[in-house]
Design a protein around this motif. Structure first.
Motif, PDB file in Angstrom:
ATOM      1  N   VAL A 175       0.842  -1.204   0.000  1.00 59.42           N
ATOM      2  CA  VAL A 175       0.000   0.000   0.000  1.00 59.42           C
ATOM      3  C   VAL A 175       0.875   1.252   0.000  1.00 59.42           C
ATOM      4  CG1 VAL A 175      -1.575   1.375   1.413  1.00 59.42           C
ATOM      5  CG2 VAL A 175      -2.024  -1.044   1.051  1.00 59.42           C
ATOM      6  N   ALA A 176       1.907   1.260   0.854  1.00 56.20           N
ATOM      7  CA  ALA A 176       2.795   2.422   0.924  1.00 56.20           C
ATOM      8  C   ALA A 176       3.510   2.647  -0.403  1.00 56.20           C
ATOM      9  CB  ALA A 176       3.813   2.209   2.057  1.00 56.20           C
ATOM     10  N   VAL A 192      -2.108   4.016 -16.016  1.00 59.22           N
ATOM     11  CA  VAL A 192      -1.253   3.529 -14.928  1.00 59.22           C
ATOM     12  C   VAL A 192      -1.876   3.855 -13.576  1.00 59.22           C
ATOM     13  CG1 VAL A 192       1.018   3.723 -13.834  1.00 59.22           C
ATOM     14  CG2 VAL A 192       0.825   3.718 -16.338  1.00 59.22           C
ATOM     15  N   VAL A 193      -2.425   5.061 -13.475  1.00 57.42           N
ATOM     16  CA  VAL A 193      -3.077   5.466 -12.224  1.00 57.42           C
ATOM     17  C   VAL A 193      -4.222   4.512 -11.894  1.00 57.42           C
ATOM     18  CG1 VAL A 193      -4.498   7.242 -11.134  1.00 57.42           C
ATOM     19  CG2 VAL A 193      -2.422   7.895 -12.372  1.00 57.42           C
ATOM     20  N   ARG A 194      -5.002   4.165 -12.917  1.00 51.52           N
ATOM     21  CA  ARG A 194      -6.126   3.244 -12.684  1.00 51.52           C
ATOM     22  C   ARG A 194      -5.626   1.873 -12.228  1.00 51.52           C
ATOM     23  NH1 ARG A 194     -11.340   2.060 -13.688  1.00 51.52           N
ATOM     24  NH2 ARG A 194     -11.830  -0.066 -14.393  1.00 51.52           N
ATOM     25  N   ARG A 195      -4.593   1.376 -12.912  1.00 56.08           N
ATOM     26  CA  ARG A 195      -4.064   0.058 -12.562  1.00 56.08           C
ATOM     27  C   ARG A 195      -3.488   0.047 -11.135  1.00 56.08           C
ATOM     28  NH1 ARG A 195      -1.085  -0.411 -16.586  1.00 56.08           N
ATOM     29  NH2 ARG A 195       0.969  -0.004 -15.686  1.00 56.08           N
ATOM     30  N   LEU A 196      -2.771   1.087 -10.795  1.00 55.16           N
ATOM     31  CA  LEU A 196      -2.202   1.185  -9.447  1.00 55.16           C
ATOM     32  C   LEU A 196      -3.305   1.348  -8.400  1.00 55.16           C
ATOM     33  CD1 LEU A 196       0.896   3.486 -10.077  1.00 55.16           C
ATOM     34  CD2 LEU A 196       0.882   1.022  -9.684  1.00 55.16           C
ATOM     35  N   SER A 197      -4.349   2.081  -8.757  1.00 52.66           N
ATOM     36  CA  SER A 197      -5.463   2.287  -7.808  1.00 52.66           C
ATOM     37  C   SER A 197      -6.182   0.974  -7.522  1.00 52.66           C
ATOM     38  CB  SER A 197      -6.450   3.315  -8.384  1.00 52.66           C
ATOM     39  OG  SER A 197      -5.836   4.561  -8.556  1.00 52.66           O
ATOM     40  N   ILE A 198      -6.344   0.156  -8.577  1.00 53.76           N
ATOM     41  CA  ILE A 198      -6.982  -1.155  -8.363  1.00 53.76           C
ATOM     42  C   ILE A 198      -6.123  -2.016  -7.443  1.00 53.76           C
ATOM     43  CG2 ILE A 198      -7.651  -3.304  -9.502  1.00 53.76           C
ATOM     44  CD1 ILE A 198      -8.462  -1.594 -11.946  1.00 53.76           C
ATOM     45  N   ARG A 199      -4.794  -2.008  -7.685  1.00 55.48           N
ATOM     46  CA  ARG A 199      -3.890  -2.758  -6.813  1.00 55.48           C
ATOM     47  C   ARG A 199      -3.955  -2.234  -5.373  1.00 55.48           C
ATOM     48  NH1 ARG A 199       0.767  -5.009  -8.391  1.00 55.48           N
ATOM     49  NH2 ARG A 199       0.927  -5.477  -6.151  1.00 55.48           N
ATOM     50  N   THR A 235       4.004   5.650  -5.492  1.00 54.30           N
ATOM     51  CA  THR A 235       4.097   5.672  -6.960  1.00 54.30           C
ATOM     52  C   THR A 235       3.000   6.538  -7.558  1.00 54.30           C
ATOM     53  OG1 THR A 235       4.971   3.411  -6.888  1.00 54.30           O
ATOM     54  CG2 THR A 235       4.192   4.216  -9.013  1.00 54.30           C
ATOM     55  N   LEU A 236       1.825   6.497  -6.958  1.00 55.93           N
ATOM     56  CA  LEU A 236       0.694   7.268  -7.473  1.00 55.93           C
ATOM     57  C   LEU A 236       0.916   8.769  -7.385  1.00 55.93           C
ATOM     58  CD1 LEU A 236      -2.466   5.323  -6.207  1.00 55.93           C
ATOM     59  CD2 LEU A 236      -1.944   5.937  -8.580  1.00 55.93           C
ATOM     60  N   VAL A 237       1.710   9.207  -6.432  1.00 60.34           N
ATOM     61  CA  VAL A 237       1.898  10.642  -6.199  1.00 60.34           C
ATOM     62  C   VAL A 237       2.423  11.342  -7.450  1.00 60.34           C
ATOM     63  CG1 VAL A 237       3.265  12.343  -4.904  1.00 60.34           C
ATOM     64  CG2 VAL A 237       2.222  10.413  -3.713  1.00 60.34           C
ATOM     65  N   ASP A 238       3.366  10.706  -8.123  1.00 68.19           N
ATOM     66  CA  ASP A 238       4.010  11.355  -9.288  1.00 68.19           C
ATOM     67  C   ASP A 238       3.541  10.805 -10.625  1.00 68.19           C
ATOM     68  OD1 ASP A 238       5.642  12.899  -7.562  1.00 68.19           O
ATOM     69  OD2 ASP A 238       7.000  11.188  -7.308  1.00 68.19           O
ATOM     70  N   GLU A 239       2.547   9.895 -10.596  1.00 68.08           N
ATOM     71  CA  GLU A 239       2.086   9.285 -11.851  1.00 68.08           C
ATOM     72  C   GLU A 239       1.030  10.175 -12.521  1.00 68.08           C
ATOM     73  OE1 GLU A 239       2.104   7.424 -14.967  1.00 68.08           O
ATOM     74  OE2 GLU A 239       3.341   6.460 -13.409  1.00 68.08           O
ATOM     75  N   VAL A 240       1.174  10.381 -13.852  1.00 66.02           N
ATOM     76  CA  VAL A 240       0.230  11.232 -14.588  1.00 66.02           C
ATOM     77  C   VAL A 240      -0.541  10.445 -15.639  1.00 66.02           C
ATOM     78  CG1 VAL A 240       1.548  13.347 -14.183  1.00 66.02           C
ATOM     79  CG2 VAL A 240       2.078  11.918 -16.178  1.00 66.02           C
TER      80      VAL A 240
END
Length: 409
Positions: A197-198, A212-219, A203-208
């Motif tokens: 989670v951390a 990728v944001v959607r994939r990371l959010s699902i994870r 990673t999400l903080v700097d992702e535009v």
């Protein structure tokens, strides 16, 4: 004639003197006896008074002896009731008393003879004024861990003997080991998803990139659900372990099965697994905690779903009589290796670590099932072959008398 009279008078005098002398001796003996009994009779006391005094003293001594005997009986019973062994010896090291628990060691052969030798050695040291304590491991079977202590018995400077005690700390050590393992396991299990989670959040903080944001959010969501699921299982296990059966009611087995199947159906449909409930008597019932029993069945079904491939069928059956009910969950999944069968009901134990991570398993479900079975005086058994599937059988006493079963609704 005069000589005869003189002889008679002399004889009478002798007899009188003898009587007085005998009476005096009797009196003196009675005075000595009274003094030995702790009495101080007055010098003017008559023989009759002395006899009464001795009788009262003797009765007092008899009552005292009776009370001493009762105290000894209480002491012996108290020793026998102790959950630890106790061995008492005199100042010369000779055993004068031991309770039933200690007798298994003081009269021991084979493995327990080690304990006897240790007790004898420690009592010898205690008789010389030394305190001693040791842990003694017996390899059994069954294996045991004993804690033995010995200490001198002193009354001021006077040495009266020594006392040795034997505590069986096997269960205590086992519980402590379980506690340490539990803390280590839960720390490890929580570290993985929390670390994920951390990392995902960082990673999400700097992702535009939206994809990728959607994939990371699902994870991130999945890992959060995993932590939440683990905490829910821990709370459920804690409640089941601590509370026992808190709300006992008469329940139809059909209702239990139906509720558990309804809870697992969405997960089964998502996994492409079918659940088939075999026909059984609608009158089949038992007494128990509805929440716990549904939880046990749900966990068995969830375990079957997680370890079954898409297209598989999970069967659930129930049968019983007036005394006992059996509920069976059978899958046709990957099965369980024989070496793991004895451990699958342990907390956090997983047969397939990789598959558990994929399915979000916590390793607590079967442990919950086992505790529910124990709370209800039942049992859970499993038979399995790798590649063919597993069959879990939950056996529970009905807790119902035959006439009462007809009243269940």
């Amino acid at each position: 004639m005069e000589l005869i009279l003189i002889a008679i008078v002399a004889l009478a005098a002798v007899l009188a003197f003898a009587c007085v002398l005998a009476r005096t001796r009797v009196k003196n003996r009675l005075i000595s006896l009274a003094a030995a009994l702790g009495e101080e009779p007055p010098g003017s006391a008559s023989v009759s008074d002395l006899l009464s005094l001795v009788e009262r003293s003797a009765e007092r001594v008899r009552r005292h002896d009776s009370e001493v005997e009762r105290q000894q009986q209480r002491f012996a019973l108290a020793l026998s009731a102790m959950t630890q062994g106790a061995v008492l010896c005199d100042e010369f090291g000779s055993t004068v008393m031991h309770n039933a628990f200690a007798r298994t060691f003081t009269e021991a052969r084979h493995g327990n003879a080690i304990v006897r030798a240790a007790i004898d050695d420690m009592l010898g040291r205690a008789c010389n004024g030394e305190h001693d304590q040791r842990e003694i491991e017996l390899f059994g079977p069954p294996p045991r861990l004993l804690f033995v202590t010995a200490q001198p018995l002193l009354d001021g400077d006077e040495h009266l003997g020594a006392l040795a005690t034997v505590d069986d700390i096997t269960d205590q050590q086992r519980i402590e080991s379980i506690r340490r393992d539990f803390v280590a396991n839960i720390s490890h299990e929580l570290r993985t998803p929390i670390g994920a989670v951390a990392l995902l959040a960082e990673t999400l903080v700097d992702e535009v990139d939206p994809l990728v944001v959607r994939r990371l959010s699902i994870r991130l969501r999945d890992e959060s659900f995993r932590v939440s699921h683990m905490i829910d299982d821990l709370l459920a296990l804690s409640q089941i372990e601590g509370d026992g059966v808190t709300e006992s009611e008469r329940i139809r087995v059909a209702h239990l099965v139906g509720e558990a199947v309804d809870r697992i159906r969405p997960a089964a449909e998502q996994a492409g697994v079918s659940i088939k409930v075999a026909d059984f008597s609608e009158g089949l019932a038992l007494r128990g905690d509805r929440r716990q029993l549904v939880s046990a069945l749900f966990n068995l079904l969830e375990n079957a779903v997680k370890y079954s491939d898409a297209g598989s069928i999970i069967e659930i059956r129930a049968a019983g009589d007036d005394d006992e009910v059996s509920m069976v969950v059978q899958d046709h999944g990957i099965g369980i290796p024989a070496k793991d069968l004895d451990r699958i009901f342990e907390r956090f134990y997983r047969v397939d670590q990789a598959r558990s991570r994929e399915t979000g398993g916590t390793g607590l479900g079967l442990s919950i099932v086992r505790h529910v079975a124990r709370n209800h005086g039942g049992s859970i058994t499993v038979s399995s072959r790798e590649g063919e599937g597993s069959t879990f059988m939950l056996m529970l006493p009905t807790g119902l008398e035959a006439p009462a079963r007809a009243e269940v609704k």
